[in-house]
Each structure stands twice: as C-alpha cells, then as structure tokens.
Design a protein around this motif. Structure first.
Motif, PDB file in Angstrom:
ATOM      1  N   GLY A   1      -6.421 -23.649  11.374  1.00  0.00           N
ATOM      2  CA  GLY A   1      -7.313 -22.578  10.946  1.00  0.00           C
ATOM      3  C   GLY A   1      -6.884 -21.227  11.479  1.00  0.00           C
ATOM      4  O   GLY A   1      -6.821 -20.232  10.736  1.00  0.00           O
ATOM      5  N   LEU A   2      -6.590 -21.155  12.775  1.00  0.00           N
ATOM      6  CA  LEU A   2      -6.121 -19.905  13.376  1.00  0.00           C
ATOM      7  C   LEU A   2      -4.791 -19.484  12.763  1.00  0.00           C
ATOM      8  O   LEU A   2      -4.574 -18.298  12.455  1.00  0.00           O
ATOM      9  N   LEU A   3      -3.885 -20.446  12.577  1.00  0.00           N
ATOM     10  CA  LEU A   3      -2.596 -20.127  11.959  1.00  0.00           C
ATOM     11  C   LEU A   3      -2.799 -19.561  10.559  1.00  0.00           C
ATOM     12  O   LEU A   3      -2.164 -18.565  10.183  1.00  0.00           O
ATOM     13  N   LEU A   4      -3.684 -20.170   9.769  1.00  0.00           N
ATOM     14  CA  LEU A   4      -3.913 -19.673   8.414  1.00  0.00           C
ATOM     15  C   LEU A   4      -4.544 -18.290   8.414  1.00  0.00           C
ATOM     16  O   LEU A   4      -4.230 -17.453   7.555  1.00  0.00           O
ATOM     17  N   ARG A   5      -5.432 -18.007   9.343  1.00  0.00           N
ATOM     18  CA  ARG A   5      -6.001 -16.663   9.428  1.00  0.00           C
ATOM     19  C   ARG A   5      -4.891 -15.639   9.642  1.00  0.00           C
ATOM     20  O   ARG A   5      -4.880 -14.562   9.032  1.00  0.00           O
ATOM     21  N   PHE A   6      -3.952 -15.989  10.509  1.00  0.00           N
ATOM     22  CA  PHE A   6      -2.822 -15.107  10.818  1.00  0.00           C
ATOM     23  C   PHE A   6      -1.920 -14.927   9.593  1.00  0.00           C
ATOM     24  O   PHE A   6      -1.570 -13.801   9.214  1.00  0.00           O
ATOM     25  N   VAL A   7      -1.537 -16.039   8.967  1.00  0.00           N
ATOM     26  CA  VAL A   7      -0.632 -15.978   7.811  1.00  0.00           C
ATOM     27  C   VAL A   7      -1.308 -15.268   6.637  1.00  0.00           C
ATOM     28  O   VAL A   7      -0.679 -14.460   5.934  1.00  0.00           O
ATOM     29  N   ASN A   8      -2.572 -15.551   6.406  1.00  0.00           N
ATOM     30  CA  ASN A   8      -3.306 -14.862   5.344  1.00  0.00           C
ATOM     31  C   ASN A   8      -3.293 -13.357   5.544  1.00  0.00           C
ATOM     32  O   ASN A   8      -3.148 -12.585   4.581  1.00  0.00           O
ATOM     33  N   ALA A   9      -3.457 -12.918   6.797  1.00  0.00           N
ATOM     34  CA  ALA A   9      -3.473 -11.485   7.081  1.00  0.00           C
ATOM     35  C   ALA A   9      -2.112 -10.852   6.801  1.00  0.00           C
ATOM     36  O   ALA A   9      -2.028  -9.739   6.254  1.00  0.00           O
ATOM     37  N   VAL A  10      -1.024 -11.551   7.161  1.00  0.00           N
ATOM     38  CA  VAL A  10       0.320 -11.055   6.847  1.00  0.00           C
ATOM     39  C   VAL A  10       0.508 -10.987   5.331  1.00  0.00           C
ATOM     40  O   VAL A  10       1.005  -9.980   4.789  1.00  0.00           O
ATOM     41  N   ALA A  11       0.113 -12.047   4.633  1.00  0.00           N
ATOM     42  CA  ALA A  11       0.280 -12.104   3.178  1.00  0.00           C
ATOM     43  C   ALA A  11      -0.536 -11.017   2.477  1.00  0.00           C
ATOM     44  O   ALA A  11      -0.074 -10.404   1.502  1.00  0.00           O
ATOM     45  N   GLN A  12      -1.729 -10.761   2.949  1.00  0.00           N
ATOM     46  CA  GLN A  12      -2.565  -9.720   2.345  1.00  0.00           C
ATOM     47  C   GLN A  12      -1.974  -8.337   2.573  1.00  0.00           C
ATOM     48  O   GLN A  12      -1.958  -7.497   1.668  1.00  0.00           O
ATOM     49  N   ALA A  13      -1.464  -8.092   3.782  1.00  0.00           N
ATOM     50  CA  ALA A  13      -0.913  -6.777   4.102  1.00  0.00           C
ATOM     51  C   ALA A  13       0.340  -6.459   3.289  1.00  0.00           C
ATOM     52  O   ALA A  13       0.608  -5.284   2.982  1.00  0.00           O
ATOM     53  N   LEU A  14       1.108  -7.484   2.895  1.00  0.00           N
ATOM     54  CA  LEU A  14       2.396  -7.257   2.232  1.00  0.00           C
ATOM     55  C   LEU A  14       2.376  -7.558   0.734  1.00  0.00           C
ATOM     56  O   LEU A  14       3.375  -7.358   0.051  1.00  0.00           O
ATOM     57  N   GLU A  15       1.249  -8.003   0.225  1.00  0.00           N
ATOM     58  CA  GLU A  15       1.190  -8.413  -1.178  1.00  0.00           C
ATOM     59  C   GLU A  15       1.481  -7.266  -2.138  1.00  0.00           C
ATOM     60  O   GLU A  15       2.194  -7.444  -3.136  1.00  0.00           O
ATOM     61  N   GLU A  16       0.939  -6.099  -1.885  1.00  0.00           N
ATOM     62  CA  GLU A  16       1.124  -4.984  -2.817  1.00  0.00           C
ATOM     63  C   GLU A  16       2.593  -4.613  -2.945  1.00  0.00           C
ATOM     64  O   GLU A  16       3.090  -4.355  -4.044  1.00  0.00           O
ATOM     65  N   GLU A  17       3.330  -4.606  -1.825  1.00  0.00           N
ATOM     66  CA  GLU A  17       4.747  -4.241  -1.860  1.00  0.00           C
ATOM     67  C   GLU A  17       5.611  -5.387  -2.387  1.00  0.00           C
ATOM     68  O   GLU A  17       6.636  -5.156  -3.029  1.00  0.00           O
ATOM     69  N   PHE A  18       5.186  -6.622  -2.149  1.00  0.00           N
ATOM     70  CA  PHE A  18       5.979  -7.792  -2.537  1.00  0.00           C
ATOM     71  C   PHE A  18       5.099  -8.767  -3.319  1.00  0.00           C
ATOM     72  O   PHE A  18       4.772  -9.871  -2.843  1.00  0.00           O
ATOM     73  N   PRO A  19       4.706  -8.408  -4.526  1.00  0.00           N
ATOM     74  CA  PRO A  19       3.726  -9.216  -5.265  1.00  0.00           C
ATOM     75  C   PRO A  19       4.228 -10.588  -5.691  1.00  0.00           C
ATOM     76  O   PRO A  19       3.421 -11.478  -5.965  1.00  0.00           O
ATOM     77  N   GLU A  20       5.555 -10.769  -5.775  1.00  0.00           N
ATOM     78  CA  GLU A  20       6.101 -12.047  -6.232  1.00  0.00           C
ATOM     79  C   GLU A  20       6.426 -13.007  -5.092  1.00  0.00           C
ATOM     80  O   GLU A  20       6.816 -14.149  -5.337  1.00  0.00           O
ATOM     81  N   VAL A  21       6.278 -12.562  -3.864  1.00  0.00           N
ATOM     82  CA  VAL A  21       6.675 -13.369  -2.714  1.00  0.00           C
ATOM     83  C   VAL A  21       5.541 -14.300  -2.286  1.00  0.00           C
ATOM     84  O   VAL A  21       4.377 -13.907  -2.260  1.00  0.00           O
ATOM     85  N   ILE A  22       5.926 -15.540  -1.941  1.00  0.00           N
ATOM     86  CA  ILE A  22       4.992 -16.509  -1.381  1.00  0.00           C
ATOM     87  C   ILE A  22       5.204 -16.562   0.139  1.00  0.00           C
ATOM     88  O   ILE A  22       6.339 -16.577   0.617  1.00  0.00           O
ATOM     89  N   PHE A  23       4.103 -16.581   0.874  1.00  0.00           N
ATOM     90  CA  PHE A  23       4.150 -16.626   2.332  1.00  0.00           C
ATOM     91  C   PHE A  23       3.884 -18.070   2.771  1.00  0.00           C
ATOM     92  O   PHE A  23       2.799 -18.598   2.575  1.00  0.00           O
ATOM     93  N   ASP A  24       4.907 -18.668   3.339  1.00  0.00           N
ATOM     94  CA  ASP A  24       4.930 -20.098   3.619  1.00  0.00           C
ATOM     95  C   ASP A  24       4.638 -20.350   5.104  1.00  0.00           C
ATOM     96  O   ASP A  24       5.113 -19.615   5.969  1.00  0.00           O
ATOM     97  N   THR A  25       3.861 -21.393   5.380  1.00  0.00           N
ATOM     98  CA  THR A  25       3.639 -21.792   6.763  1.00  0.00           C
ATOM     99  C   THR A  25       3.629 -23.309   6.854  1.00  0.00           C
ATOM    100  O   THR A  25       3.813 -24.001   5.854  1.00  0.00           O
ATOM    101  N   LEU A  26       3.430 -23.839   8.065  1.00  0.00           N
ATOM    102  CA  LEU A  26       3.537 -25.273   8.304  1.00  0.00           C
ATOM    103  C   LEU A  26       2.200 -25.900   8.687  1.00  0.00           C
ATOM    104  O   LEU A  26       1.429 -25.311   9.450  1.00  0.00           O
TER     105      LEU A  26
END
Length: 492
Positions: free
Chosen positions: A177-202
């Motif tokens: 849960g904590l990891l996903l909160r972190f990854v979601n925040a990175v993905a949200q911050a960079l989505e506008e500049e990189f709309p086609e990129v998927i942010f992958d985690t484990l």
C-alpha cells in the motif's frame, strides 16, 4: 509480420532456435486457404534466454516483444524499459544522499541503513518523493523510446520500519500500500509530460500481498513475483507452504495473492522463474508446470509475463533451447499444444535421440511428482530429486540417446552438451556431500564446458569463480564474491 510467420508455420516451417530452423523443400508451393485471426491475451511477452536478446529477428519469429530483444519498429518493436527492476538506488542514490540525508533511507531496529543497493527508501518522507520524481523525469527525457519505467524496491531487506511507514503498512494491511502510494504519486506527477509511459512496480517478497486501500493508477503496472514458489508443481495445486506473513500476522500464499491482484488491478504483470539460479546446469523439473501456471496467470487477468531464465550470455544446458521454445509458444497462447511442440522440437533438434530426451524429461518430472519433491528457484543440489539412483537413471537414458545418434555428428554434439547437466550435479554432490573432490574431474568438466562455448554457471558469479569454489570445496562462488558486492565481477 506475425501473420507472415504464422503462415510459414502453417505451411510446415518451424523456428526452433536462432540457428535451427525447419524449412521444408518444395518444388511447388500451393497456398492453403486459411481463415485465422489471433490476438494474444498478453500484451507483454518476455524472457531472457540469450538467443533472443542477441537475435531480434528470431525473437520476432517467436513473438517475443519485451525488454530484452532490441526489435526495431519496422519488425513490430518491443516494450522497452528504463530501469528494468530494483530501482530505488537510481531514484535516490546512496552516494549522493547517504551521508547528508540518512533519513531518506529505511530504518531497521531504530537506525537508518545506508548501503548501496541494500537500502530501501523511507517512502513516507515527502522529500524522497520529490527527488524520485525528478530522477525519473531525467531518465525518461534521456530515453524517449521508453514504454515502461520501473519504480521498484531494491532486492534486499524488508521495507522501512520507521513509525510513519509502519503506520501506513498497518492501515493498508500490506507494505504494498505504501509503495503504491509512492508510485502513484510519481506516475501522476509525470503523466502530463509522458502520457504514453507506464510506471511499473513490484509485488515482491514483503510487498506481495494486496493492500486494503490504495489501488494502482491507470498508468501504473504491478509485477507480481513468484520467487518464493515451488516450480515442480502447479501453483494452483502445490501443497508447499511458502506463504508470506502480513503485518497483522495472517498468512498469504502466492496463488491467493495472484487471485487477489487479478481482481484488484487491470494491468497486472508477472515476474516468474524457470531455472535454478544457484546451479544453472541442474535439471529443473518444471516441464509439466509451465502450461498450468501460464493458464493460471491468464485466468487471473494478467496482461504481461516475464519468465526469468538462465541469463548467461552464452547460454546453458538442461535443454534450455527447448524450454525457451515452449515458453515462447505459451506466452502467445496459454492453451497451445505443448506436447506437440516438445515432440516436434526434440525429433528435429535431437534427431533419433528425440524420444530419449522426452523419456529423460518424463523421468525427472515423474520423480518430483511421485515423491512430492518441492523445487525452488535457488535450491541446492542436495535434494532427493538428485539421488544417486536418479542420476544413474538419467545417465542411462542419455547413454541410449548417444547410441541413437552415433552417426549424426551434430545431434551427438547436442546430446553431449545436454549431458553436462547430470555431470555437474554428480560432480558437485560428490565433492560437497561425500567429500570426494577430484580436481582432475573438476578441471575436465570446465574444459568441456568451455569447449561448448558456455559461460556462467551461477547467476551471481563468473564461471571462473564457480570453478575456483569447487576446487576449494565450497558450495558457491558467492562465498568469494557476494552478489551484492559493489565492485562486482568481470566475466571474461
């Protein structure tokens, strides 16, 4: 282009390895009337057998499209990662921040642990998030071809145990849960500049169980890892107890986590394992589990699979060419006719020895099933699977295989290479379990190993270090060079 190769296969061609293709010789070539439409369930299909990474055209023929084969766009392209896995070190480097900001790194027993590649991050620290966002931004700008970027924990230790992180773990019922909160925040911050990129985690080791609260964003992908599992029996039926413990003390099995993640997330990927990483040559009895496990992935909403294999840069033994072929077919179609593929491959690649190769595989799998022997990804060769009687049986089958191709130099060479598997286990167990170290035998084995053009035997050290370890009568070369050694090893 997949349609072209499918047509060729319908007309009798087979693309077994990068150097072994079956192409019928026909003076006339009537085109059959075909009405075939295929769409794979898996959008991402990958493994790291060396032939595919070094021969992208062969990877296209096998319909592999992941990180490792550098396939050009005109041949279909591939799912290119930036930072393939275990990326906390790239996101917040210990060399840059370790001394000045130890609070950025995970706490254990009340102390911050700051070691390169061995430290997790303190994901509840807002400054860590800011630095990670900018590191990921710089990496994506440097690699505009990126389709996926990994924002994932290091391959060491559990997550941060500071009070703030533990509080979130308890709320979520899983450190994921904590990891996903972190990854979601990175993905949200960079989505506008990189709309086609998927942010992958484990979902790996301590982050494997599904959290209660936080779901992945639409541009986040979770890769669930089967590292704790037994691979000698299907995940759905194996009775081996390799469960993980959640923060509340409850247990969670891999198949349960697979089902829960499949219902929880609409872009679930898998990181699976197909060999013994401590002893690459050891016969691995997963031939009958490859298909049921792939079917379990597909049934549970998985959209991509990476099968981690023997990644030695010059290949290996244990019929890895056959295993790579079968896995490639399963990645395209989990319901494919595996037995037909095995028979076609072995009859052509091993010629008259083909039936004996199949007998060898059956004998190995029969023993694991009959005696309920569980086999992990990193087990020692000190196991009932490799009893003296079993090694004698496998050697006897290969004796028959050799006699069958005695006049066929190419197939005889291939059988000789395959026989290195049992030779290795017998030599290893004689030295380590019976104290019967024979330096001449060890040196002859490595002479033959090199003559077949092979390299690494252990995932984490070079062939030379494995050789040295055996001569000094120790189990693993990692006793000389731990795999987390910052300097690493040079493999010649």
């Amino acid at each position: 282009i997949y349609g072209v190769y499918e047509l060729l296969e319908q007309m009798g061609c087979r693309f077994f390895t990068a150097t072994c293709e079956k192409v019928p010789c026909e003076t006339e070539l009537p085109a059959p009337e075909l009405h075939i439409r295929q769409k794979p369930v898996l959008e991402y299909r990958d493994h790291n057998y060396y032939e595919f990474a070094q021969n992208p055209r062969f990877a296209v023929k096998a319909r592999i499209n992941g990180q490792f084969p550098p396939i050009k766009e005109k041949f279909g392209g591939h799912m290119s990662y930036t930072w393939f896995v275990h990326t906390f070190e790239q996101l917040v480097p210990t060399e840059v921040y370790g001394q000045s900001h130890p609070e950025y790194f995970a706490m254990y027993d009340g102390k911050r642990k700051v070691l390169k590649h061995q430290s997790q991050l303190c994901l509840s620290n807002p400054e860590v998030l800011k630095i990670a966002i900018e590191s990921a931004r710089a990496a994506l700008r440097a690699h505009p071809e990126t389709r996926i970027i990994s924002i994932s924990q290091n391959d060491f230790m559990p997550g941060c145990q500071c009070p703030a992180c533990l509080k979130i773990d308890e709320e979520e019922g899983s450190p994921a849960g904590l990891l996903l909160r972190f990854v979601n925040a990175v993905a949200q911050a960079l989505e506008e500049e990189f709309p086609e990129v998927i942010f992958d985690t484990l979902a790996y080791q301590y982050t494997r169980p599904v959290p209660r609260i936080t779901h992945p964003r639409h541009n986040v992908c979770v890769r669930l890892c089967s590292i704790e599992c037994c691979f000698a029996h299907p995940f759905e039926t194996c009775d081996d107890d390799r469960s993980l413990t959640r923060p509340d003390g409850s247990k969670s099995s891999f198949i349960n986590d697979l089902r829960e993640w499949g219902a929880f997330h609409d872009r679930l990927y898998i990181w699976d394992y197909t060999t013994c990483f401590a002893h690459y040559p050891a016969p691995f009895p997963n031939w009958r589990t490859l298909q049921p496990n792939m079917r379990a992935f597909v049934k549970n909403n998985v959209k991509g699979v990476f099968e981690q294999a023997n990644g030695a840069k010059k290949g290996g033994v244990d019929f890895n060419e056959l295993r790579a072929y079968v896995i490639s077919k399963l990645l395209w179609d989990a319901d494919t006719d595996v037995q037909r593929h095995i028979q076609e491959f072995t009859d052509y690649y091993y010629g008259a020895a083909g039936p004996y190769v199949r007998e060898y595989i059956d004998a190995l799998c029969d023993k694991a099933e009959r005696e309920d022997i569980h086999v992990g990804f990193n087990d020692s060769t000190d196991t009932p699977l490799y009893s003296e009687e079993m090694l004698d049986l496998l050697d006897g089958i290969m004796d028959k295989a050799e006699r069958a191709v005695r006049g066929d130099a190419l197939r005889l060479w291939r059988i000789g290479k395959a026989r290195l598997s049992v030779r290795y286990v017998r030599m290893k167990n004689n030295a380590m379990l019976k104290n019967q170290l024979d330096p001449e035998q060890v040196n002859q084995f490595f002479t033959d190993w090199r003559a077949y053009g092979l390299s690494r035997i252990d995932e984490w050290v070079s062939m030379q270090t494995t050789h040295r370890a055996l001569l000094k009568n120790v189990w693993r070369g990692t006793e000389f060079y731990p795999y987390w050694n910052e300097e690493g090893e040079e493999e010649f």
